[in-house]
Design an enzyme around this catalytic site. Structure first.
Site, short mmCIF file in Angstrom:
data_model
loop_
_atom_site.label_atom_id
_atom_site.label_comp_id
_atom_site.label_asym_id
_atom_site.label_seq_id
_atom_site.Cartn_x
_atom_site.Cartn_y
_atom_site.Cartn_z
N SER A 1 0.70 -1.30 -0.01
CA SER A 1 0.06 -0.22 -0.06
C SER A 1 0.88 1.06 0.02
O SER A 1 0.28 2.49 -0.42
CB SER A 1 -0.97 -0.19 1.28
OG SER A 1 -0.31 -0.02 2.60
N CYS A 2 2.16 1.24 0.40
CA CYS A 2 3.03 2.53 0.74
C CYS A 2 3.85 2.83 -0.72
O CYS A 2 3.48 3.93 -1.33
CB CYS A 2 3.87 2.01 1.79
SG CYS A 2 2.94 2.09 3.42
N PHE A 3 4.67 2.01 -1.05
CA PHE A 3 5.50 2.29 -2.24
C PHE A 3 4.74 2.72 -3.41
O PHE A 3 5.15 3.86 -4.11
CB PHE A 3 6.67 1.11 -2.25
CG PHE A 3 7.64 1.07 -1.67
CD1 PHE A 3 7.75 1.76 -0.52
CD2 PHE A 3 8.76 0.07 -1.67
CE1 PHE A 3 8.62 1.73 0.41
CE2 PHE A 3 9.73 0.01 -0.71
CZ PHE A 3 9.80 0.85 0.28
#
Length: 428
Positions: A265-267
């Site tokens: 979900s972040c990068f």
């Protein structure tokens, strides 16, 4: 201190549980009654090691969940941990966070004491001054006692509790000495027992630190994958090469494992968001665009190696690993998704296995077969690809003998080479 945390997703639940473990009184607030009930039963709404243990220990004692904002004015500090999903152009959707910010302000409209509202969600630097701070102020009828700050999170799924409790750095983005002191008070129980660097800056810079952090790591992985692909073309082992490169203290040995790429979900969200934000200013972030392009290309490389040995058309192909990384059931931007899509486009019959993420992937691909074990997935398969490096895959051995054609393309360097197995490493 009494801390209120708005949003009980991945970040909010972890933060709330960890603050309670540090001795704070915590109220978790979420609009989803099912999530609130789950939390109040001492259960985690997400699969994260160590999180449920904290909830079982502190719910009913120092931690409670509710759908009401009534606890906000009674608390000393409020953290906003609402998701900011991606729009089609890569920019972040602030709709839910802005609504929560305004609702938080409304709860604080009549508060006579100073109150700090801290944005924990990952947002672009301009979002704070242009959207979120105005939303809080608007809801609070410009109550001068309400102040907005930023405290970015650096949590990795699968190690979120450990990352919170043992941070490399803690970033305070504030506009006043009072707000900085308030954040020092919040994190004092943590920093008294763990040595970490403290960064004191303004909210916009704090926000950019989070984006720069993730963009740098994503770029490092993509560079390593690009070099790994070159090594493979030369018949070299990229891991042997990067082991030597990592001895250079300017580079370090971390994030030098090449493979099928990054997800989660972040990068993906953060890199795309900062690319979109940069484009809005008229700047072309060419290196970050290349970072995404290289990452998106890795599943194609995986399947090209498979096609050197197996024609996927009408073949039964086992996909081992569906979560974007081990120790989580999160499939968001998992490299298994494009891998399965591309196998289907080639006419393959896909059978998939993951220890915990199969149910989540079933919602995305309801028509493929899901095996109950890696052995079941491999039985009768004409080939296999490894997308997630679960520890249990390292123990596979005789299970490959049950394949119709023992061909394995390993995207994570987790399978052991052995006689009788046609083995291809993605970059080695």
């Amino acid at each position: 201190m009494h801390i209120s945390v708005i949003g009980s997703g991945y970040v909010g639940t972890t933060v709330a549980a960890c603050f309670a473990d540090l001795g704070h009184e915590v109220t978790a607030i979420d609009i989803d009654e099912d999530i609130v009930n789950t939390l109040n039963e001492g259960k985690a709404p997400i699969d994260e090691p160590g999180l449920e243990d904290l909830l079982e220990q502190h719910v009913g004692n120092r931690l409670e969940a509710t759908t009401s904002y009534d606890a906000v004015p009674e608390s000393d500090v409020t953290f906003l941990a609402i998701g900011t999903p991606s729009n089609e152009d890569g920019s972040i959707d602030l709709t839910a966070l802005e609504a929560a910010a305004e609702a938080t302000g409304e709860a604080l409209a009549d508060k006579a004491e100073r109150h700090l509202v801290v944005i924990k969600s990952t947002v672009t630097p301009t979002s704070i001054e242009q959207t979120l701070e105005p939303a809080v102020k608007r809801g609070a009828n410009d109550n001068p006692n309400v102040e907005v700050g930023m405290n970015p999170e650096f949590l990795r799924e699968g190690t979120a509790v450990e990352d919170f409790m043992h941070p490399d750095k803690v970033v305070y983005g504030t506009n006043s000495e009072w707000a900085t002191d308030k954040l020092h008070e919040v994190f004092a129980p943590l920093l008294d027992q763990h040595d970490a660097d403290i960064v004191e800056t303004d909210p916009a810079t704090a926000s950019m630190i989070k984006y720069a952090n993730n963009a740098f790591l994503a770029s490092k992985i993509s560079l390593v994958n690009d070099l790994g692909n070159i090594c493979k073309e030369f018949g070299l082992d990229a891991y042997e090469v990067m082991d030597a490169v990592g001895l250079d203290d300017r580079i370090s040995e971390q994030f030098l494992r090449s493979g099928v790429g990054w997800g989660g979900s972040c990068f993906p969200k953060d890199v795309n968001a900062i690319i979109a934000a940069a484009r809005e200013t008229g700047y072309d972030p060419a290196l970050l665009e290349a970072t995404v392009e290289i990452n998106d290309r890795q599943p194609d490389r995986l399947l090209e190696l498979l096609e050197d040995h197996v024609d996927p058309a009408d073949a039964r192909i086992a996909v081992l690993g569906l979560a974007f990384k081990p120790q989580t059931d999160d499939i968001r931007n998992s490299r298994a998704i494009p891998t399965i899509e591309k196998l289907q486009q080639r006419g393959a019959e896909v059978v998939a296995y993951d220890p915990v993420a199969a149910d989540n992937m079933r919602e995305r691909f309801p028509n493929i077969e899901y095996a109950d074990s890696a052995a079941d997935a491999l039985e009768g398969a004409d080939g296999a690809v490894v997308v997630t490096d679960w520890d249990e895959f390292a123990a596979l051995d005789e299970e490959f003998d049950a394949m119709a054609d023992p061909v394995v393309v390993d995207g994570r360097r987790i399978i052991q080479r052995r006689d009788g197995l046609t083995y291809e490493g993605l970059t080695w």
